[in-house]
Design a protein around this motif. Structure first.
Motif, mmCIF file in Angstrom:
data_model
loop_
_atom_site.group_PDB
_atom_site.id
_atom_site.type_symbol
_atom_site.label_atom_id
_atom_site.label_comp_id
_atom_site.label_asym_id
_atom_site.label_seq_id
_atom_site.Cartn_x
_atom_site.Cartn_y
_atom_site.Cartn_z
ATOM 1 N N LEU A 420 0.829 -1.213 0.000
ATOM 2 C CA LEU A 420 0.000 0.000 0.000
ATOM 3 C C LEU A 420 0.856 1.252 0.000
ATOM 4 O O LEU A 420 0.549 2.229 -0.707
ATOM 5 N N ASP A 421 1.957 1.236 0.772
ATOM 6 C CA ASP A 421 2.863 2.389 0.782
ATOM 7 C C ASP A 421 3.532 2.574 -0.575
ATOM 8 O O ASP A 421 3.722 3.702 -1.035
ATOM 9 N N ALA A 422 3.911 1.457 -1.203
ATOM 10 C CA ALA A 422 4.561 1.563 -2.512
ATOM 11 C C ALA A 422 3.606 2.104 -3.574
ATOM 12 O O ALA A 422 4.025 2.800 -4.506
ATOM 13 N N LEU A 423 2.296 1.789 -3.464
ATOM 14 C CA LEU A 423 1.314 2.236 -4.452
ATOM 15 C C LEU A 423 0.810 3.647 -4.178
ATOM 16 O O LEU A 423 0.139 4.229 -5.034
ATOM 17 N N SER A 424 1.128 4.200 -3.001
ATOM 18 C CA SER A 424 0.603 5.521 -2.652
ATOM 19 C C SER A 424 1.164 6.626 -3.545
ATOM 20 O O SER A 424 0.558 7.691 -3.681
ATOM 21 N N SER A 425 2.331 6.394 -4.149
ATOM 22 C CA SER A 425 2.929 7.421 -5.011
ATOM 23 C C SER A 425 2.394 7.371 -6.443
ATOM 24 O O SER A 425 2.731 8.241 -7.252
ATOM 25 N N LEU A 426 1.557 6.383 -6.780
ATOM 26 C CA LEU A 426 1.003 6.284 -8.126
ATOM 27 C C LEU A 426 -0.282 7.102 -8.202
ATOM 28 O O LEU A 426 -1.191 6.935 -7.373
ATOM 29 N N ASP A 442 4.932 -29.332 4.025
ATOM 30 C CA ASP A 442 5.836 -28.994 5.118
ATOM 31 C C ASP A 442 6.038 -27.500 5.304
ATOM 32 O O ASP A 442 6.846 -27.073 6.121
ATOM 33 N N GLU A 443 5.330 -26.647 4.545
ATOM 34 C CA GLU A 443 5.500 -25.212 4.691
ATOM 35 C C GLU A 443 4.282 -24.476 4.141
ATOM 36 O O GLU A 443 3.461 -25.045 3.420
ATOM 37 N N VAL A 444 4.204 -23.196 4.521
ATOM 38 C CA VAL A 444 3.190 -22.291 3.981
ATOM 39 C C VAL A 444 3.917 -21.226 3.174
ATOM 40 O O VAL A 444 4.825 -20.570 3.678
ATOM 41 N N GLN A 445 3.497 -21.051 1.930
ATOM 42 C CA GLN A 445 4.132 -20.081 1.048
ATOM 43 C C GLN A 445 3.201 -18.888 0.871
ATOM 44 O O GLN A 445 2.032 -19.042 0.507
ATOM 45 N N VAL A 446 3.753 -17.691 1.149
ATOM 46 C CA VAL A 446 2.990 -16.448 1.033
ATOM 47 C C VAL A 446 3.593 -15.628 -0.102
ATOM 48 O O VAL A 446 4.803 -15.365 -0.107
ATOM 49 N N VAL A 447 2.744 -15.230 -1.068
ATOM 50 C CA VAL A 447 3.193 -14.427 -2.212
ATOM 51 C C VAL A 447 2.320 -13.181 -2.275
ATOM 52 O O VAL A 447 1.090 -13.281 -2.345
ATOM 53 N N VAL A 448 2.962 -12.005 -2.223
ATOM 54 C CA VAL A 448 2.243 -10.731 -2.324
ATOM 55 C C VAL A 448 2.850 -9.956 -3.483
ATOM 56 O O VAL A 448 4.063 -9.692 -3.491
ATOM 57 N N ARG A 449 2.013 -9.616 -4.463
ATOM 58 C CA ARG A 449 2.461 -8.827 -5.616
ATOM 59 C C ARG A 449 1.555 -7.615 -5.759
ATOM 60 O O ARG A 449 0.412 -7.619 -5.295
ATOM 61 N N ASP A 450 2.098 -6.570 -6.383
ATOM 62 C CA ASP A 450 1.294 -5.363 -6.570
ATOM 63 C C ASP A 450 1.622 -4.769 -7.926
ATOM 64 O O ASP A 450 2.522 -5.234 -8.646
ATOM 65 N N SER A 451 0.886 -3.715 -8.278
ATOM 66 C CA SER A 451 1.066 -3.054 -9.583
ATOM 67 C C SER A 451 2.048 -1.900 -9.502
ATOM 68 O O SER A 451 2.121 -1.081 -10.415
ATOM 69 N N GLY A 452 2.826 -1.832 -8.423
ATOM 70 C CA GLY A 452 3.799 -0.756 -8.263
ATOM 71 C C GLY A 452 5.065 -0.983 -9.058
ATOM 72 O O GLY A 452 5.205 -1.975 -9.788
ATOM 73 N N PRO A 453 6.059 -0.078 -8.907
ATOM 74 C CA PRO A 453 7.306 -0.168 -9.677
ATOM 75 C C PRO A 453 8.205 -1.311 -9.238
ATOM 76 O O PRO A 453 9.081 -1.729 -9.980
ATOM 77 N N GLY A 454 8.026 -1.806 -8.026
ATOM 78 C CA GLY A 454 8.865 -2.904 -7.552
ATOM 79 C C GLY A 454 10.204 -2.427 -7.014
ATOM 80 O O GLY A 454 10.532 -1.237 -7.023
ATOM 81 N N VAL A 455 10.981 -3.368 -6.554
ATOM 82 C CA VAL A 455 12.296 -3.097 -5.974
ATOM 83 C C VAL A 455 13.364 -3.309 -7.032
ATOM 84 O O VAL A 455 13.336 -4.294 -7.768
ATOM 85 N N ALA A 456 14.305 -2.370 -7.099
ATOM 86 C CA ALA A 456 15.403 -2.495 -8.068
ATOM 87 C C ALA A 456 16.214 -3.757 -7.770
ATOM 88 O O ALA A 456 16.388 -4.131 -6.607
ATOM 89 N N PRO A 457 16.722 -4.439 -8.809
ATOM 90 C CA PRO A 457 17.470 -5.690 -8.584
ATOM 91 C C PRO A 457 18.654 -5.521 -7.641
ATOM 92 O O PRO A 457 18.955 -6.419 -6.852
ATOM 93 N N GLU A 458 19.357 -4.374 -7.724
ATOM 94 C CA GLU A 458 20.525 -4.190 -6.869
ATOM 95 C C GLU A 458 20.155 -3.978 -5.399
ATOM 96 O O GLU A 458 21.016 -4.026 -4.512
ATOM 97 N N LEU A 459 18.854 -3.724 -5.137
ATOM 98 C CA LEU A 459 18.396 -3.539 -3.754
ATOM 99 C C LEU A 459 17.660 -4.756 -3.218
ATOM 100 O O LEU A 459 17.076 -4.691 -2.127
ATOM 101 N N ALA A 460 17.682 -5.867 -3.954
ATOM 102 C CA ALA A 460 16.910 -7.041 -3.555
ATOM 103 C C ALA A 460 17.345 -7.578 -2.196
ATOM 104 O O ALA A 460 16.529 -8.103 -1.436
ATOM 105 N N GLU A 461 18.637 -7.473 -1.869
ATOM 106 C CA GLU A 461 19.116 -7.903 -0.557
ATOM 107 C C GLU A 461 19.164 -6.759 0.432
ATOM 108 O O GLU A 461 18.961 -6.941 1.628
#
Length: 509
Positions: A420-426, A442-461
């Motif tokens: 929501l914070d990432a989409l607030s600038s659109l 053996d696990e629960v997988q959570v996936v959250v995607r949005d229509s925002g610009p996303g995180v730059a690859p160099e900032l992924a970590e």
């Protein structure tokens, strides 16, 4: 109180002690060496004197005549400087001696001279040489000659030259005093004029201060080696017992902590995660000497902040719902004022159908009450911000244990808030958030995607490591929630990653 001696006086005393010890050692070695040289020289000299006396014609032919033997023995003694020269017959009677009382007595010294072999050695406090006297005609042993010199005492050699000994002692004293004064002056300049007891008191006060404060303190030199660390810092950083003297790079620390300790990461109140503990670090460089790093434990404060954020989010959700309900009531009141009763019925049916559809969709996919309640509440908050919240097509989750349910609520809540914070600038663009929760064996997988610009690859970590100090709306970076998500996943043996605008969290159970 007894007056303390100054550093100069203490150094002077110790220098004098060292000088005297050296003089004593040198003197002892000199005496030993002198004694050895004296014995070696005197043995040769006494042997020569005894051989000369034994080789004289008078001694060889007149062994029984004391009147003729005495002058020969005394003459040899006087010329050679021997202490005594004795002539003894085969019955071991002393025929000649500088001591009249000894004449006629029996020589009780064992010697090989009576067997025809010369002997040299120490007898009592004298060095003696025993040489056989051979009869001139028969060439048989008919007596012996004993030449002896008294061995001087230990200090007699030194006392023979008192002026030289005193001169050497004075020179040593002058060198010792001058050296101690210069050394004391240099040491005092290097210790900023502090006396030894003041330095000791200063070190004791420093140790008491370092170990008494509640903050952790780490001292580093110019090469980033740890020079000091108090007990609180050792506990907070989980440092080994031999950490002092080791480089920061040699210790098992995470990259974020190394950057702060070495100064590669600058700023005030740097936040670092260390073994589940949130630390606040401040680094103060010292010109030419390294740096001092102080740290505080912010885990409890961060937990309270997280609880406050959760309460704030709940308040925002309720406010959004109240605002949404107020708008709907105003719309219904306006339609009634216009007597558009059919439109009122249609509007109410439309609203009820939309809410029932979202609740039904969440309830059919999510069996855990806490997670379902969170998603229903977040839908109202997203609607107020003009964002559509929808479920992923493969979402399925049954009822889970309380611990996993709490972690899922924390992970989902933070990921949706960050989206929501990432989409607030659109502005003017279609904004949506898709939430997928898939329960596996053996696990629960959570996936959250949005229509925002996303995180730059160099900032992924970087967003997970430096997420403590960044704000979600700034250049696509995310907030502190990402660090909490990562800690929860790692605690369970899972992981969290980001690719563009898609965040994936794995939580084993």
């Amino acid at each position: 109180m007894r007056r303390r001696r100054s550093l100069a006086s203490q150094l002077l005393v110790w220098q004098l002690v060292v000088v005297m010890c050296l003089l004593f050692a040198v003197g002892a070695l000199t005496v030993v060496q002198t004694g050895r040289n004296f014995r070696s020289n005197e043995e040769r000299r006494m042997l020569s004197v005894a051989e000369n006396v034994a080789a004289t014609n008078v001694v060889q032919t007149q062994m029984g005549n004391r009147d003729l033997l005495a002058p020969a023995a005394e003459t040899a003694r006087g010329l050679s400087g021997a202490t005594y020269v004795l002539i003894v017959d085969l019955q071991r009677r002393v025929l000649t001696s500088p001591d009249p009382a000894q004449v006629g007595s029996t020589l009780d010294t064992r010697t090989t001279a009576f067997d025809g072999k010369a002997w040299v050695g120490t007898a009592g406090d004298s060095i003696e040489a025993h040489v056989p006297v051979f009869d001139e005609e028969t060439r048989k042993v008919n007596g012996i000659v004993v030449a002896g010199a008294r061995e001087p005492g230990i200090w007699e050699g030194a006392l023979d030259q008192p002026v030289d000994a005193l001169r050497y002692l004075l020179i040593a004293l002058v060198i010792g005093v001058t050296g101690s004064l210069l050394l004391a002056r240099r040491v005092k300049n290097q210790t900023l004029g502090l006396e030894p007891h003041e330095i000791t008191a200063l070190v004791e006060n420093r140790e008491a201060l370092l170990h008494g404060i509640k903050e952790g303190v780490v001292g580093l030199d110019a090469q980033d080696r740890i020079t000091l660390v108090n007990d609180h810092a050792r506990d907070l950083l989980a440092l080994p017992g031999n950490a002092v003297g080791q480089s920061v790079e040699q210790l098992e620390l995470n990259d974020r902590l190394r950057d702060v300790l070495t100064g590669r990461a600058t700023g005030v109140d740097q936040l670092v995660l260390r073994q589940g503990v949130v630390l606040t670090l401040n680094r103060m460089p010292i010109e030419g000497a390294g740096a001092v790093v102080t740290m505080r434990d912010r885990t409890e404060l961060l937990a309270l902040q997280h609880e406050l954020d959760a309460s704030q989010h709940a308040t925002d959700t309720l406010r959004a719902q109240a605002h949404e309900f107020a708008n709907r009531l105003h719309t219904i009141a306006g339609l009634i004022s216009l007597k558009e009763y059919d439109e009122v019925s249609n509007y109410i049916h439309q609203i009820s159908s939309a809410q029932d559809q979202w609740r039904a969709e969440v309830s059919s996919s999510i069996g855990d009450p806490a997670v379902a309640a969170l998603l229903i509440a977040k839908a109202s908050l997203a609607a107020e911000r003009g964002t559509t919240l929808r479920m992923g097509p493969d979402s399925v989750l049954g009822r889970v244990d309380e611990a996993l349910s709490a972690d899922l609520v924390m992970v989902l809540g933070n990921l949706v808030d960050n989206a929501l914070d990432a989409l607030s600038s659109l502005n003017g663009a279609q904004k949506w958030i898709e939430v997928g929760v898939v329960q596996m064996d053996d696990e629960v997988q959570v996936v959250v995607r949005d229509s925002g610009p996303g995180v730059a690859p160099e900032l992924a970590e970087e967003v997970f490591r430096h997420g403590f100090t960044t704000k979600a709306a700034s250049h696509g970076e995310r907030g502190i929630g990402l660090a909490l998500i990562r800690r929860a996943c790692l605690r369970r043996g899972g992981s969290v990653s980001v690719s563009g605008s898609v965040f994936t969290a794995r939580l084993p159970w």
